[in-house]
Design a protein around this motif. Structure first.
Motif, short mmCIF file in Angstrom:
data_model
loop_
_atom_site.label_atom_id
_atom_site.label_comp_id
_atom_site.label_asym_id
_atom_site.label_seq_id
_atom_site.Cartn_x
_atom_site.Cartn_y
_atom_site.Cartn_z
N MET A 108 0.83 -1.19 0.00
CA MET A 108 0.00 0.00 0.00
C MET A 108 0.88 1.26 0.00
N PHE A 109 1.93 1.24 0.82
CA PHE A 109 2.82 2.40 0.88
C PHE A 109 3.46 2.67 -0.48
N GLU A 110 3.81 1.61 -1.21
CA GLU A 110 4.38 1.80 -2.55
C GLU A 110 3.36 2.45 -3.48
N GLU A 111 2.11 1.98 -3.43
CA GLU A 111 1.06 2.58 -4.26
C GLU A 111 0.88 4.06 -3.94
N LEU A 112 0.85 4.38 -2.65
CA LEU A 112 0.69 5.78 -2.24
C LEU A 112 1.91 6.60 -2.67
N GLY A 113 3.08 6.01 -2.59
CA GLY A 113 4.30 6.69 -3.00
C GLY A 113 4.36 6.96 -4.49
N ASN A 114 3.58 6.24 -5.27
CA ASN A 114 3.55 6.44 -6.72
C ASN A 114 2.53 7.49 -7.17
N LEU A 115 1.79 8.05 -6.23
CA LEU A 115 0.84 9.12 -6.59
C LEU A 115 1.62 10.34 -7.05
N PRO A 116 1.00 11.18 -7.89
CA PRO A 116 1.72 12.37 -8.37
C PRO A 116 2.09 13.31 -7.22
N GLY A 146 2.66 16.77 -5.05
CA GLY A 146 1.73 17.87 -4.79
C GLY A 146 0.69 17.47 -3.76
N LYS A 147 -0.29 18.31 -3.62
CA LYS A 147 -1.35 18.05 -2.65
C LYS A 147 -2.06 16.75 -3.01
N PRO A 148 -2.16 15.81 -2.04
CA PRO A 148 -2.76 14.52 -2.38
C PRO A 148 -4.27 14.60 -2.59
N ASP A 149 -4.75 13.78 -3.49
CA ASP A 149 -6.17 13.63 -3.74
C ASP A 149 -6.69 12.66 -2.67
N PHE A 150 -7.38 13.21 -1.64
CA PHE A 150 -7.78 12.39 -0.51
C PHE A 150 -8.68 11.24 -0.93
N ALA A 151 -9.54 11.44 -1.92
CA ALA A 151 -10.41 10.36 -2.38
C ALA A 151 -9.58 9.20 -2.93
N LYS A 152 -8.53 9.50 -3.69
CA LYS A 152 -7.67 8.47 -4.24
C LYS A 152 -6.88 7.77 -3.12
N VAL A 153 -6.38 8.55 -2.16
CA VAL A 153 -5.65 7.99 -1.02
C VAL A 153 -6.57 7.04 -0.25
N ALA A 154 -7.80 7.47 0.03
CA ALA A 154 -8.76 6.63 0.77
C ALA A 154 -9.09 5.36 -0.01
N GLU A 155 -9.17 5.47 -1.33
CA GLU A 155 -9.46 4.30 -2.17
C GLU A 155 -8.33 3.27 -2.08
N ILE A 156 -7.09 3.74 -2.19
CA ILE A 156 -5.93 2.84 -2.10
C ILE A 156 -5.87 2.21 -0.72
N CYS A 157 -6.02 3.02 0.32
CA CYS A 157 -5.95 2.50 1.68
C CYS A 157 -7.09 1.51 1.93
N GLY A 158 -8.29 1.83 1.47
CA GLY A 158 -9.44 0.94 1.65
C GLY A 158 -9.22 -0.41 1.01
N ALA A 159 -8.56 -0.44 -0.14
CA ALA A 159 -8.27 -1.71 -0.81
C ALA A 159 -7.32 -2.57 0.02
N HIS A 160 -6.61 -1.96 0.96
CA HIS A 160 -5.67 -2.68 1.83
C HIS A 160 -6.20 -2.80 3.25
N GLY A 161 -7.50 -2.56 3.44
CA GLY A 161 -8.10 -2.75 4.75
C GLY A 161 -7.90 -1.63 5.74
N ILE A 162 -7.63 -0.43 5.25
CA ILE A 162 -7.41 0.71 6.14
C ILE A 162 -8.44 1.79 5.83
N THR A 163 -9.10 2.28 6.87
CA THR A 163 -10.07 3.36 6.70
C THR A 163 -9.71 4.53 7.61
N PHE A 164 -10.00 5.72 7.12
CA PHE A 164 -9.76 6.93 7.91
C PHE A 164 -11.01 7.27 8.70
N ILE A 165 -10.77 7.84 9.88
CA ILE A 165 -11.87 8.25 10.74
C ILE A 165 -12.05 9.75 10.60
N THR A 166 -13.26 10.16 10.25
CA THR A 166 -13.49 11.60 10.06
C THR A 166 -14.25 12.21 11.21
#
Length: 180
Positions: A150-158, A160-180
């Motif tokens: 998952m960290f490698e996938e996140l590290g491959n994002l462009p 600049g400011k991260p796209d939180f929706a994309k970050v949440a999607e990648i993390c969710g695919a690896h069983g991680i969810t953010f608490i809002t």
């Protein structure tokens, strides 16, 4: 005396002493399944990955440990943080080597200094933030391995400011969810 010869001699002697039949089997061929090779990783070695501002160096991954654990060194400036989130697949241990890390695990928030550690079991919300005025060096251990993918996938994002929706999607695919 070499180890195999010593063990064989010891086992044969022990079985003769107790006068019970013993079957001794020694494996001389190297097994490729489930075998783990020794590895030395020097201070400056490892794969460096920028995970949305979290500067990581992979020291040991699932490939090195047969999936048992991942060991990552993080060196980050004050202000670097990861918001509250929950893992469903792995437990984490954070051990601070230098600097200060404010860690929240469950309902408890504490400041870790050099030598301190925190355990964040799966399914328990946690977060962290580098505080103070110096960089913080932390060893992150994750059990079992796999989070490095998952960290490698996140590290491959462009950059600049991260796209939180994309970050949440990648993390969710690896069983991680953010608490809002």
């Amino acid at each position: 005396m070499n180890r195999k010869k010593f063990l064989k001699t010891s086992l044969l002697t022990a079985s003769a002493v107790v006068s019970t039949p013993a079957i001794v089997s020694f494996r001389t061929e190297k097994s490729t399944s489930n075998s783990i090779e020794p590895k030395v990783v020097r201070a400056q070695e490892g794969k460096k990955v920028n995970v949305i501002g979290d500067q990581q160096t992979f020291k040991l991954t699932g490939k090195d440990t047969n999936g048992q654990f991942t060991l990552i060194e993080e060196v980050n400036p004050p202000g670097t943080m990861i918001p509250p989130h929950v893992h469903t697949k792995e437990d984490e241990v954070f051990k601070v080597l230098e600097g200060e890390l404010e860690v929240t695990v469950g309902d408890e928030t504490t400041v870790l200094k050099a030598g301190d550690l925190a355990f964040a079991p799966r399914n328990v919300p946690h977060s962290w933030k580098v505080i103070g005025d110096t960089d913080c060096k932390t060893i992150l251990s994750a059990f079992p391995a796999g989070i490095e993918l998952m960290f490698e996938e996140l590290g491959n994002l462009p950059p600049g400011k991260p796209d939180f929706a994309k970050v949440a999607e990648i993390c969710g695919a690896h069983g991680i969810t953010f608490i809002t």
